[in-house]
Design an enzyme around this catalytic site. Structure first.
Site, PDB file in Angstrom:
ATOM      1  CB  CYS A 297      -2.666  42.366  17.319  1.00 27.94           C
ATOM      2  SG  CYS A 297      -1.475  41.379  18.244  1.00 27.94           S
TER       3      CYS A 297
ATOM      4  CB  CYS B 121       2.460  38.829  14.784  1.00 26.75           C
ATOM      5  SG  CYS B 121       2.552  37.040  14.628  1.00 26.75           S
ATOM      6  NE  ARG B 122      -1.926  41.694  13.552  1.00 24.28           N
ATOM      7  CZ  ARG B 122      -3.225  41.583  13.382  1.00 24.28           C
ATOM      8  NH1 ARG B 122      -3.815  42.319  12.470  1.00 24.28           N
ATOM      9  NH2 ARG B 122      -3.932  40.744  14.100  1.00 24.28           N
ATOM     10  CB  SER B 123      -0.163  44.262  19.796  1.00 23.87           C
ATOM     11  OG  SER B 123      -0.142  42.988  20.362  1.00 23.87           O
TER      12      SER B 123
ATOM     13  CG  ASN C  68       0.179  40.575  23.352  1.00 21.92           C
ATOM     14  OD1 ASN C  68       0.448  40.303  24.513  1.00 21.92           O
ATOM     15  ND2 ASN C  68       0.656  41.648  22.784  1.00 21.92           N
TER      16      ASN C  68
ATOM     17  CG  ASP D 243      -2.540  38.291  12.049  1.00 20.70           C
ATOM     18  OD1 ASP D 243      -1.311  38.150  12.211  1.00 20.70           O
ATOM     19  OD2 ASP D 243      -3.388  37.932  12.880  1.00 20.70           O
TER      20      ASP D 243
HETATM   21  P1  4NP Z   1      -1.129  38.772  15.932  1.00 27.78           P
HETATM   22  O1  4NP Z   1      -1.087  37.456  15.021  1.00 27.78           O
HETATM   23  O2  4NP Z   1      -2.584  39.014  16.245  1.00 27.78           O
HETATM   24  O3  4NP Z   1      -0.546  39.843  15.082  1.00 27.78           O
HETATM   25  O4  4NP Z   1      -0.302  38.464  17.162  1.00 27.78           O
HETATM   26  C1  4NP Z   1      -1.543  36.190  15.446  1.00 27.78           C
HETATM   27  C2  4NP Z   1      -0.809  35.452  16.348  1.00 27.78           C
HETATM   28  C3  4NP Z   1      -1.245  34.205  16.744  1.00 27.78           C
HETATM   29  C4  4NP Z   1      -2.404  33.698  16.215  1.00 27.78           C
HETATM   30  C5  4NP Z   1      -3.160  34.439  15.311  1.00 27.78           C
HETATM   31  C6  4NP Z   1      -2.724  35.689  14.934  1.00 27.78           C
HETATM   32  N1  4NP Z   1      -2.829  32.397  16.605  1.00 27.78           N
HETATM   33  O5  4NP Z   1      -3.805  31.885  16.022  1.00 27.78           O
HETATM   34  O6  4NP Z   1      -2.224  31.823  17.551  1.00 27.78           O
END
Ligand code: 4NP
Length: 156
Positions: free
Chosen positions: A8, A13-15, A11, A125
């Protein structure tokens, strides 16, 4: 051994959610020894601060009784492309961002996770939507469909 890397943006939330859900799924099917499973992000900002799994991702995994391991966010690297058999992204932006890190997908290893379902789409997301339940059920749908795809394509 089938090596699977979920990807994702951050790294956190989703992955890591997909990594935990898929690991639990193959464990329950008794085929965990056939898999190596990990996750990574297309960006490195969470790697720099050694971020773990987002608290809301941890919360939904606990509610659903899906175990998860100690995790530190990391950015996908070129060598991951060579090493893993399947690189499964959460959304179209991940697909595009990945090209900057790994170059063109010459070995056709990169797929959007929900492409394996009857309703191909992005996994939104939850960092932005705040809806971790929706993400969880999308991840489950994608992992189930991916496992079915593997069963069908490795059945002969
Ligand atoms: P992920 O979500 O891609 O599902 O892990 C996010 C986690 C952190 C951030 C953006 C999206 N961030 O901007 O730090």
């Amino acid at each position: 051994m089938i090596k699977v890397l979920f990807v994702c943006l951050g790294n956190i939330c989703r992955s890591p959610m997909a990594e935990a859900v898929f690991r639990d799924m193959v464990q329950k099917k008794g085929v965990a020894n056939q898999f190596e499973i990990d996750s990574a992000g297309t960006e490195g900002y969470n790697e720099l601060c050694h971020a773990g799994i987002h608290p809301k991702t941890q919360e939904i995994l606990k509610v659903m009784h899906v175990p998860f391991q100690q995790h530190y966010a990391r950015r996908i690297r070129q060598k991951d492309y060579l090493y893993y058999d399947y690189i499964l992204t959460m959304d179209q932006t991940n697909m595009e961002d990945l090209q900057f890190v790994i170059g063109p997908d010459t070995a056709r290893k990169v797929h959007r996770l929900l492409e394996f379902t009857k309703n191909p789409r992005d996994i939104k997301d939850p960092w932005y939507t705040g809806n971790f339940d929706e993400t969880y059920w999308d991840v489950v749908e994608g992992c189930e469909a991916f496992l079915r795809y593997l069963e069908e394509s490795h059945s002969d």
